[in-house]
Design a protein around this motif. Structure first.
Motif, PDB file in Angstrom:
ATOM      1  N   UNK A 174       0.824  -1.210   0.000  1.00  0.00           N
ATOM      2  CA  UNK A 174       0.000   0.000   0.000  1.00  0.00           C
ATOM      3  C   UNK A 174       0.857   1.258   0.000  1.00  0.00           C
ATOM      4  N   UNK A 175       0.328   2.277  -0.678  1.00  0.00           N
ATOM      5  CA  UNK A 175       0.888   3.625  -0.659  1.00  0.00           C
ATOM      6  C   UNK A 175      -0.182   4.550  -0.097  1.00  0.00           C
ATOM      7  N   UNK A 176       0.200   5.375   0.861  1.00  0.00           N
ATOM      8  CA  UNK A 176      -0.712   6.399   1.391  1.00  0.00           C
ATOM      9  C   UNK A 176      -0.009   7.743   1.298  1.00  0.00           C
ATOM     10  N   UNK A 177      -0.602   8.663   0.581  1.00  0.00           N
ATOM     11  CA  UNK A 177      -0.058  10.015   0.486  1.00  0.00           C
ATOM     12  C   UNK A 177      -0.865  10.949   1.379  1.00  0.00           C
ATOM     13  N   UNK A 178      -0.164  11.766   2.156  1.00  0.00           N
ATOM     14  CA  UNK A 178      -0.835  12.744   3.008  1.00  0.00           C
ATOM     15  C   UNK A 178      -1.038  14.001   2.189  1.00  0.00           C
ATOM     16  N   UNK A 179      -2.260  14.192   1.727  1.00  0.00           N
ATOM     17  CA  UNK A 179      -2.602  15.344   0.901  1.00  0.00           C
ATOM     18  C   UNK A 179      -3.319  16.379   1.770  1.00  0.00           C
ATOM     19  N   UNK A 180      -4.193  17.161   1.178  1.00  0.00           N
ATOM     20  CA  UNK A 180      -4.781  18.276   1.918  1.00  0.00           C
ATOM     21  C   UNK A 180      -6.158  18.640   1.396  1.00  0.00           C
ATOM     22  N   UNK A 181      -6.989  19.137   2.299  1.00  0.00           N
ATOM     23  CA  UNK A 181      -8.292  19.663   1.905  1.00  0.00           C
ATOM     24  C   UNK A 181      -8.167  21.061   1.318  1.00  0.00           C
ATOM     25  N   UNK A 182      -6.929  21.563   1.205  1.00  0.00           N
ATOM     26  CA  UNK A 182      -6.711  22.866   0.560  1.00  0.00           C
ATOM     27  C   UNK A 182      -7.230  22.868  -0.865  1.00  0.00           C
ATOM     28  N   UNK A 183      -7.333  21.691  -1.462  1.00  0.00           N
ATOM     29  CA  UNK A 183      -7.858  21.606  -2.826  1.00  0.00           C
ATOM     30  C   UNK A 183      -9.344  21.923  -2.864  1.00  0.00           C
ATOM     31  N   UNK A 184     -10.016  21.822  -1.720  1.00  0.00           N
ATOM     32  CA  UNK A 184     -11.455  22.109  -1.637  1.00  0.00           C
ATOM     33  C   UNK A 184     -11.729  23.463  -0.991  1.00  0.00           C
ATOM     34  N   UNK A 185     -10.708  24.055  -0.369  1.00  0.00           N
ATOM     35  CA  UNK A 185     -10.840  25.387   0.226  1.00  0.00           C
ATOM     36  C   UNK A 185      -9.668  26.222  -0.278  1.00  0.00           C
ATOM     37  N   UNK A 186      -9.748  26.679  -1.515  1.00  0.00           N
ATOM     38  CA  UNK A 186      -8.581  27.252  -2.204  1.00  0.00           C
ATOM     39  C   UNK A 186      -8.197  28.651  -1.726  1.00  0.00           C
ATOM     40  N   UNK A 187      -7.504  28.730  -0.610  1.00  0.00           N
ATOM     41  CA  UNK A 187      -7.045  29.987  -0.035  1.00  0.00           C
ATOM     42  C   UNK A 187      -6.031  30.633  -0.978  1.00  0.00           C
ATOM     43  N   UNK A 188      -6.268  31.861  -1.464  1.00  0.00           N
ATOM     44  CA  UNK A 188      -5.393  32.452  -2.496  1.00  0.00           C
ATOM     45  C   UNK A 188      -3.934  32.577  -2.096  1.00  0.00           C
ATOM     46  N   UNK A 189      -3.648  32.878  -0.835  1.00  0.00           N
ATOM     47  CA  UNK A 189      -2.258  33.067  -0.418  1.00  0.00           C
ATOM     48  C   UNK A 189      -1.441  31.782  -0.483  1.00  0.00           C
ATOM     49  N   UNK A 190      -2.107  30.646  -0.569  1.00  0.00           N
ATOM     50  CA  UNK A 190      -1.391  29.367  -0.592  1.00  0.00           C
ATOM     51  C   UNK A 190      -1.549  28.659  -1.937  1.00  0.00           C
ATOM     52  N   UNK A 191      -1.700  29.435  -2.992  1.00  0.00           N
ATOM     53  CA  UNK A 191      -1.934  28.861  -4.317  1.00  0.00           C
ATOM     54  C   UNK A 191      -0.880  27.827  -4.718  1.00  0.00           C
ATOM     55  N   UNK A 192       0.418  28.034  -4.491  1.00  0.00           N
ATOM     56  CA  UNK A 192       1.384  26.998  -4.888  1.00  0.00           C
ATOM     57  C   UNK A 192       1.113  25.652  -4.216  1.00  0.00           C
ATOM     58  N   UNK A 193       0.747  25.704  -2.950  1.00  0.00           N
ATOM     59  CA  UNK A 193       0.423  24.477  -2.208  1.00  0.00           C
ATOM     60  C   UNK A 193      -0.874  23.872  -2.732  1.00  0.00           C
ATOM     61  N   UNK A 194      -1.891  24.718  -2.950  1.00  0.00           N
ATOM     62  CA  UNK A 194      -3.189  24.228  -3.418  1.00  0.00           C
ATOM     63  C   UNK A 194      -3.056  23.481  -4.741  1.00  0.00           C
ATOM     64  N   UNK A 195      -2.359  24.091  -5.687  1.00  0.00           N
ATOM     65  CA  UNK A 195      -2.227  23.490  -7.011  1.00  0.00           C
ATOM     66  C   UNK A 195      -1.459  22.166  -6.941  1.00  0.00           C
ATOM     67  N   UNK A 196      -0.412  22.148  -6.121  1.00  0.00           N
ATOM     68  CA  UNK A 196       0.372  20.927  -5.996  1.00  0.00           C
ATOM     69  C   UNK A 196      -0.459  19.800  -5.396  1.00  0.00           C
ATOM     70  N   UNK A 197      -1.258  20.110  -4.387  1.00  0.00           N
ATOM     71  CA  UNK A 197      -2.063  19.070  -3.753  1.00  0.00           C
ATOM     72  C   UNK A 197      -3.184  18.591  -4.675  1.00  0.00           C
ATOM     73  N   UNK A 198      -3.712  19.484  -5.500  1.00  0.00           N
ATOM     74  CA  UNK A 198      -4.714  19.057  -6.485  1.00  0.00           C
ATOM     75  C   UNK A 198      -4.088  18.064  -7.458  1.00  0.00           C
ATOM     76  N   UNK A 199      -2.861  18.360  -7.899  1.00  0.00           N
ATOM     77  CA  UNK A 199      -2.163  17.445  -8.798  1.00  0.00           C
ATOM     78  C   UNK A 199      -1.829  16.135  -8.082  1.00  0.00           C
TER      79      UNK A 199
END
Length: 330
Positions: free
Chosen positions: A194-219
């Motif tokens: 098994x592989x488990x990646x710790x991602x983020x709900x930032x993809x569902x709450x797209x805070x503008x100041x954290x756009x680099x993080x948001x886009x990476x987690x969406x990918x």
């Protein structure tokens, strides 16, 4: 009890000295369950891992981190060998030794590897070295950020921030998984490796100041589903955990950066969660252990929320949260 073994300096992958040496501190210890400051964390009794389970956890050098909590949950659940990866040799070695000391005797071992998620091309070396020491691999947990938090050190107007988070949050997790699959496919666990990646709900709450993080987690979320489908017949499952605001040391550092008391800033962030509190690293580790264990053997390609219900409400409706955005409340 401590053995220190270095990988030979010559390495065909051309990595630097620190990265091409696997710092193998093999620590024998007795396994027990110490008092837990977070009572909900009882996974070691309800989700035992098969004997002989071998695990690699990235981003686990900080005792306050999600990666460290994941490594600890695996040990409590009966893992035979856990290798923790971090980019700083001293702190990663200390984390491995601390994990061993906390869990006493029993035949399990903890090792550590030096690796940097900002260097995707070197992730294959980390996996191979860990496999060489452990004799195989059953579980890979990919955790870790940019050395602090999506809220620290990222400039949403800088191209470099986007490149950094693509390396850390997308390319390295993919390279780790691709390198691990040939070994995970040989796992005898029910449901396979098994592989488990710790991602983020930032993809569902797209805070503008954290756009680099948001886009990476969406990918990263897309990668989780793609890799799960790709390996559906390879005896390998791939899943992810979508974490909300987790109270790690990064939250404390953010409060200091803003010049406000930690308690005040933590309370502000807690307002965004319908359950009324921030998450703990153990909350995320619980979800990761379920997805890593045979208890989830019929689950792959899942993005499991550990978000305190954040997805149920829109935190941007809260004036106090909007006031935190540099653009104001308009």
């Amino acid at each position: 009890h401590f053995e220190h073994q270095n990988r030979p300096a010559g390495n065909s992958h051309g990595v630097n000295c620190a990265s091409r040496r696997l710092q193998r501190n093999l620590l024998a210890f007795h396994r027990h369950t110490p008092p837990n400051p977070h009572p909900p964390t009882t996974v070691a009794m309800s989700l035992p891992l098969p004997s002989g389970t071998r695990c690699l956890v990235t981003g686990a050098s900080d005792p306050d981190s999600v990666g460290y909590a994941c490594a600890e949950s695996l040990l409590k659940a009966g893992a035979a060998f856990v290798t923790v990866m971090g980019r700083d040799e001293d702190s990663t070695a200390e984390a491995a030794e601390d994990l061993a000391n906390k869990h006493g005797k029993g035949g399990s071992r903890v090792g550590f590897a030096v690796g940097d998620l900002r260097e995707p091309d070197k992730m294959g070396v980390v996996v191979q070295d860990a496999v060489d020491v452990m004799g195989g691999l059953d579980i890979l947990i990919v955790s870790g950020g940019n050395g602090g938090s999506e809220y620290l050190g990222l400039d949403a107007s800088s191209l470099e921030s986007y490149r950094l988070m693509q390396d850390v949050g997308v390319l390295s997790p993919i390279m780790l998984t691709e390198a691990a699959v040939p070994h995970l496919s040989k796992s005898e666990m029910k449901g396979g490796g098994t592989v488990v990646m710790i991602s983020s709900s930032a993809t569902e709450t797209p805070w503008p100041d954290t756009a680099p993080f948001n886009y990476a987690k969406a990918a990263q979320n897309c990668a989780i589903e793609t890799l799960a489908f790709k390996n559906r017949r390879n005896n390998v499952r791939v899943n992810g955990v979508l974490a909300a605001c987790i109270h790690t040391g990064a939250l404390d550092r953010m409060a200091e950066k803003k010049g406000v008391p930690i308690e005040e800033y933590a309370a502000l962030r807690a307002e965004s969660h319908p359950v009324g509190r921030n998450g703990t690293p153990e909350d995320v580790a619980n979800a990761a252990l379920f997805l890593a264990s045979p208890a989830s053997s019929f689950t792959t390609g899942e993005l499991l929320r550990a978000d305190g219900g954040l997805h149920l409400s829109n935190w941007f409706n809260k004036p106090r949260m909007l006031a935190e955005f540099k653009g104001g409340t308009d």
